[in-house]
Design a protein around this motif. Structure first.
Motif, short mmCIF file in Angstrom:
data_model
loop_
_atom_site.label_atom_id
_atom_site.label_comp_id
_atom_site.label_asym_id
_atom_site.label_seq_id
_atom_site.Cartn_x
_atom_site.Cartn_y
_atom_site.Cartn_z
N TYR A 69 0.83 -1.22 0.00
CA TYR A 69 0.00 0.00 0.00
C TYR A 69 0.85 1.26 0.00
N THR A 70 2.16 1.10 0.02
CA THR A 70 3.04 2.27 0.15
C THR A 70 4.08 2.28 -0.97
N GLN A 71 3.68 1.76 -2.14
CA GLN A 71 4.59 1.73 -3.29
C GLN A 71 4.90 3.16 -3.76
N PRO A 72 6.14 3.42 -4.18
CA PRO A 72 6.44 4.73 -4.77
C PRO A 72 5.63 4.94 -6.06
N SER A 73 5.39 6.18 -6.40
CA SER A 73 4.75 6.50 -7.68
C SER A 73 5.77 6.28 -8.80
N GLN A 74 5.30 6.23 -10.06
CA GLN A 74 6.23 6.11 -11.20
C GLN A 74 7.26 7.24 -11.15
N ALA A 75 6.78 8.46 -10.84
CA ALA A 75 7.69 9.63 -10.79
C ALA A 75 8.77 9.43 -9.73
N GLU A 76 8.39 8.86 -8.58
CA GLU A 76 9.37 8.63 -7.51
C GLU A 76 10.38 7.55 -7.90
N TYR A 77 9.89 6.49 -8.57
CA TYR A 77 10.82 5.47 -9.07
C TYR A 77 11.80 6.08 -10.07
N TRP A 78 11.29 6.95 -10.95
CA TRP A 78 12.18 7.59 -11.92
C TRP A 78 13.22 8.46 -11.22
N ASP A 79 12.82 9.15 -10.15
CA ASP A 79 13.80 9.96 -9.39
C ASP A 79 14.91 9.08 -8.82
N MET A 80 14.52 7.93 -8.27
CA MET A 80 15.52 7.01 -7.69
C MET A 80 16.45 6.48 -8.78
N TRP A 81 15.86 6.10 -9.91
CA TRP A 81 16.65 5.56 -11.02
C TRP A 81 17.57 6.63 -11.61
N THR A 82 17.07 7.87 -11.72
CA THR A 82 17.87 8.98 -12.24
C THR A 82 19.09 9.21 -11.34
N ALA A 83 18.88 9.15 -10.02
CA ALA A 83 20.00 9.33 -9.08
C ALA A 83 21.02 8.20 -9.20
N VAL A 84 20.53 6.97 -9.45
CA VAL A 84 21.45 5.84 -9.65
C VAL A 84 22.23 6.02 -10.96
N ARG A 85 21.53 6.38 -12.04
CA ARG A 85 22.17 6.50 -13.36
C ARG A 85 23.13 7.69 -13.46
N ASN A 86 22.95 8.69 -12.59
CA ASN A 86 23.84 9.84 -12.60
C ASN A 86 25.29 9.37 -12.44
N ASN A 87 26.19 9.91 -13.28
CA ASN A 87 27.61 9.48 -13.25
C ASN A 87 27.79 7.96 -13.41
N ASP A 88 26.90 7.31 -14.15
CA ASP A 88 27.00 5.85 -14.39
C ASP A 88 27.03 5.02 -13.11
N GLY A 89 26.19 5.40 -12.16
CA GLY A 89 26.18 4.71 -10.87
C GLY A 89 25.80 3.24 -10.96
N ASN A 90 25.03 2.87 -12.01
CA ASN A 90 24.67 1.45 -12.15
C ASN A 90 25.91 0.58 -12.32
N LEU A 91 27.01 1.16 -12.83
CA LEU A 91 28.23 0.37 -13.09
C LEU A 91 29.08 0.13 -11.84
N VAL A 92 28.74 0.79 -10.72
CA VAL A 92 29.53 0.56 -9.50
C VAL A 92 28.75 -0.22 -8.44
N MET A 93 27.51 -0.59 -8.77
CA MET A 93 26.67 -1.28 -7.78
C MET A 93 27.31 -2.55 -7.24
N ASP A 94 27.95 -3.33 -8.14
CA ASP A 94 28.55 -4.58 -7.69
C ASP A 94 29.70 -4.32 -6.71
N SER A 95 30.47 -3.23 -6.93
CA SER A 95 31.57 -2.90 -6.01
C SER A 95 31.02 -2.43 -4.66
#
Length: 328
Positions: A217-243
């Motif tokens: 009942y407390t799922q983020p909105s699409q806009a909130e998910y996009w904000d989280m994903w945008t912050a991850v993708r900033n400076n290619d953050g997806n590529l350091v997740m494993d580290s």
């Protein structure tokens, strides 16, 4: 032979499609996220830029609160309680850890909880708060950084920050009651697979994985998910997740140091807990917490609140925290 030609054509078509997919530019920040960034600043730690926000709040109070976010998100996790905190505290401070949000994301880099704790100390020195007593609020990954800061404070280490109180929230405080998501285990221990998975990660994959640790009942909105994903993708953050995910192994290795810091501290301790959390499940996690840390006070939020209590129930979280802060 025809089959072979068909496969060849699929392969030839697949290569440019994959190339395009791997070079999809990161999404543009939403107005809300852009405004969060523009009201923050950067400080330098060893030639690396670390993003932080520092708001002056309540007049007549000298209390400072520092907020430590979780994985894989950023300081933006605190946006829903920010305003409420500025009404109680003289200064409200949050940072994006190295490898997260708007901070630099060097690679290759040996990301560690120890370094993140040193960055927090560096930020507070930079802000002239080295000799000021600090109230810490932490979540998830930030809990472990807080435990390391607490260890340094208790052992009077040079440069350590003075901790006035510590409020933890849903996080793997005890490795034995922590159940990382399948994708986290895969990235952390995937060897040669990890860099491939980080490159193939996309918004739908990300939001699906993250949605599993929010309540129904407390799922983020699409806009909130996009904000989280945008912050991850900033400076290619997806590529350091494993580290970054090596922190799960670090927690096991340094369990005695970090759980020991909580057990031996005289700093007022509190836990705000969303009980529907699949990562630190109820009642197993809470029973262990109360047994190991009987001197800590605890606020358990509504049954439907999960792993991100400050986003899922900002009012409940804020009230629980203010009750704790005003109790000593």
């Amino acid at each position: 032979r025809r089959m072979k030609e068909w496969w060849l054509q699929v392969g030839l078509l697949g290569v440019p499609l994959l190339a395009v997919y791997l070079h999809i530019p990161p999404p543009q920040p939403s107005p809300a996220l852009r405004s969060w960034k523009s009201s923050g600043s950067f400080f330098t730690y060893k030639d690396l830029n670390i993003f932080y926000r520092d708001s002056s709040g309540a007049v007549g109070s000298s209390d400072v609160v520092v907020l430590l976010h979780g994985f894989p998100t950023s300081s933006y996790d605190w946006s829903k309680i920010w305003e409420g905190l500025t009404q109680r505290f003289h200064r409200v401070i949050a940072l994006d850890f190295l490898g997260f949000g708007f901070s630099d994301k060097p690679r290759p880099h040996g990301y560690s909880i120890f370094e993140q704790a040193t960055i927090v100390e560096g930020l507070l020195r930079h802000l002239g708060l080295r000799h000021h007593r600090i109230n810490l609020v932490s979540h998830d990954y930030g809990d472990t950084v807080a435990q390391e800061l607490l260890h340094r404070y208790e052992h009077n280490k040079t440069g350590s920050i003075l901790i006035n109180s510590l409020c933890l929230s849903n996080g793997g405080i005890f490795p034995e009651t922590h159940y990382p998501r399948f994708i986290q285990k895969l990235l952390k221990d995937g060897g040669l697979l990890s860099p491939i998975i980080t490159r193939l990660m996309n918004f739908f994959f990300f939001s699906g994985g993250l949605g599993a640790v929010f309540g129904p009942y407390t799922q983020p909105s699409q806009a909130e998910y996009w904000d989280m994903w945008t912050a991850v993708r900033n400076n290619d953050g997806n590529l350091v997740m494993d580290s970054i995910l090596q922190y799960i192994n670090q927690r096991k290795k340094h369990r005695e140091r970090w759980v020991g810091a909580l057990m031996s501290t005289s700093v007022p301790l509190h836990l705000i807990y969303g009980p529907l959390d699949p990562v630190n499940p109820h009642p197993e996690f809470l029973q262990l917490y109360k047994k190991v840390l009987p001197m800590s006070t605890v606020s358990v939020l509504d049954d439907h609140i999960s792993h991100y209590p400050q986003l899922e129930d900002p009012t409940g979280f804020l009230n629980a925290y203010l009750n704790f802060i005003n109790s000593f």
